[in-house]
Each structure stands twice: as C-alpha cells, then as structure tokens.
Design an enzyme around this catalytic site. Sequence first.
Site, short mmCIF file in Angstrom:
data_model
loop_
_atom_site.label_atom_id
_atom_site.label_comp_id
_atom_site.label_asym_id
_atom_site.label_seq_id
_atom_site.Cartn_x
_atom_site.Cartn_y
_atom_site.Cartn_z
N LYS A 32 -77.99 53.96 34.77
CA LYS A 32 -77.00 54.95 33.37
C LYS A 32 -77.92 56.44 33.27
O LYS A 32 -76.36 56.81 33.43
CB LYS A 32 -77.18 54.14 31.65
CG LYS A 32 -76.74 52.56 31.81
CD LYS A 32 -75.55 52.23 32.43
CE LYS A 32 -75.19 50.83 32.15
NZ LYS A 32 -76.06 50.17 32.39
N ASN A 63 -76.06 51.96 39.96
CA ASN A 63 -77.21 50.92 40.87
C ASN A 63 -77.63 50.61 41.63
O ASN A 63 -77.84 50.59 42.37
CB ASN A 63 -76.02 49.94 41.03
CG ASN A 63 -75.30 49.63 39.76
OD1 ASN A 63 -74.96 48.49 38.62
ND2 ASN A 63 -73.98 50.36 39.75
N ARG A 106 -62.84 46.66 41.09
CA ARG A 106 -62.09 45.84 40.19
C ARG A 106 -62.13 46.72 39.24
O ARG A 106 -62.24 47.53 38.16
CB ARG A 106 -63.85 45.66 39.49
CG ARG A 106 -65.68 45.19 40.95
CD ARG A 106 -66.53 45.99 40.69
NE ARG A 106 -66.81 46.84 39.73
CZ ARG A 106 -67.80 47.68 39.94
NH1 ARG A 106 -68.86 46.91 39.69
NH2 ARG A 106 -68.44 48.68 39.73
#
Length: 320
Positions: free
Chosen positions: A130, A288, A230
């Site tokens: 993050k 990520n 997504r």
Amino acid sequence: MNKKKILKIGIVMDPIQNIKIKKDSSFAILLEAQKRNHQIYYMEMNDLYLKKGHAYAKTRFIRIQKEINNYFTFTQEQNISLNELDVILMRKDPPFNMEFIYATYILERAEKSGVLVINKPKSLRDCNEKIFASIFEKFIPDTLVTRNISQIHDFWKKNQDIIIKPLDNMGGSSIFRIKENDVNFLVISETMTNYEKKYCMVQTYLPSVKYGDKRILMINGKAIPWCVARIPKKGETRANIAAGGTAEIKKLDKKDWEIANYLSPVLKEKGLIFVGLDVIGDKLTEINITSPTCICEIELSTNISISSMLIDYIEDKIYL
C-alpha cells in the site's frame, strides 16, 4: 550457454491443498517450470529455519497436473540447505506480518549465498504494497496513511467520499467506503485503527472503479500488454475477484503504459521482478509484490504466456 541445465526451483507458498488451480498464479508458474523438466522444491513458511547462521528448509519434491481432485503429489521429503537451490520464489500470500518479515530474513541468508530470490527479500520488507505506491505521487489519488481519527475525519470532510483499508491484507479484505454524511464514520475509523493503535490507508474514492480496477503484471520492469480489469458486482465497492468482482481482459491504454514505464527502473533497481500494479482510471492505487495474481485469467484469454516469460527470465538470469 547451456539451456538444458535442470534448475532446482524452490517455492514458498500457502498450503497447496487449499488453492484453486484454475486461477492460481503459483500453480501456473509451477506448471511451466515442470514442463521444462526443472526440479521443484515445495516449502511452506513453517518449513524455513536458520541454523548456525545458515538457511535451511524441509522440502518436498512436487509433481502437479491439471486434475481438479488430484492436482499434486509430494515425494522425497528432505531437509536441505537453501544454497543448494538455484532460485526461490517467495509466493506467500498476505497478511504481511512479523512472521512474513522473519521469513524474509531467512531467505536473505539464502540470497547472500548466491540463490536468486524472487522477489528480493529486502524489498519485500521495505516496500509495503500500500505505502510503496505513495512514493509515486504524480500517479496516486489523494492519500493519507495514519492512525489518527481526527486526521481521517478531516480527510473525509475534505473529500466527502473515501476508501479506508488496512496496510497488511489482500483480496479486498476489510476495505470500507465512507460516503458523505455516513453515520458509521466513527465506528469504522475506530475499528480500522483499533482505537488509534494501528495505521491504515485512506484514499479518495475513484468512481472510475466501475469500469474496472486494473491489474497490470510486470516482469523485470516490462509490462504485460494485457491486463485484468476487475469489475465490482452491483452494490459492491470492492472490485477484487476474491470479493465477487468479475474479470475482463483489456489492452493497456496510454496511461497504463505511462505508469508502468515510469515505475520500471525503480522496480528493477529494487529487485522486484514479478509485480502487479493496481490502477483505477488514471490512478495507481497499489503495487503488489508478495504474490501477484491474475496470470491464469490473462493466459486464458490471450496468446501470452506470462508464466513462460517468468521462467525465461529465471533461466536467462541463472544461465548467464
């Protein structure tokens, strides 16, 4: 250059009996490695250990196949020194906690003995998925990392519609949207910060998420030209597939390429070889690096083999 050398490939992952092979990226990578006749040494977190300053693990040879109810077989359990391996893939899913960090210390000992570790253990520790994105200020939405409820309140009043999420989870777990005049603001903030004892990330809500939260995969600083968008299900804030989102395969657009190319030299410098960028609209939201997913979704819909590209990189790096 001997391209026929059989490599000893280690992988650290969550228990393989719990995965869904149709969409598990680690499984796709292992299939490609096995196709090339490399030896695969399977490990879980509790298999790693240090002894007299050297890194070891209990390992099992693993054979895999695309059979839903019979997709893996273990043989030849043995304790080995990790420096016997050519490469170790660290594919343990979050939560990113102290146990994860301790594992990176062990893997770093293996790295110092000459083993290629993907991704680099030091960078796994340093680059929180993050917070790491926040250093690329020109691409991120308005972002706050804090455990102070008053600061979250001020951010909320300024932006009116916000997302609040933990720093150590994955798959859309514990992500909340707080809209203007939401009566649940205080209880959400108290819960997320554990009454100001735990840091969290707060970002402006991005309405363009309805068009997809894009996962852009990168190998050694090079973006895959197709991504997974997504799409959140109706009435849901989170777009994560694990949270019920649906996947659409899209080509990278101009902004996607701009973001990926800008990040490329930083990722390569830090030894972050296999990475997944999360992009909503024209904003980078996360990077990520622990166990990026979406290999299967892209490979199923395109003629690109991402797992093959990753194994190619590993072979070229070791055979060099």
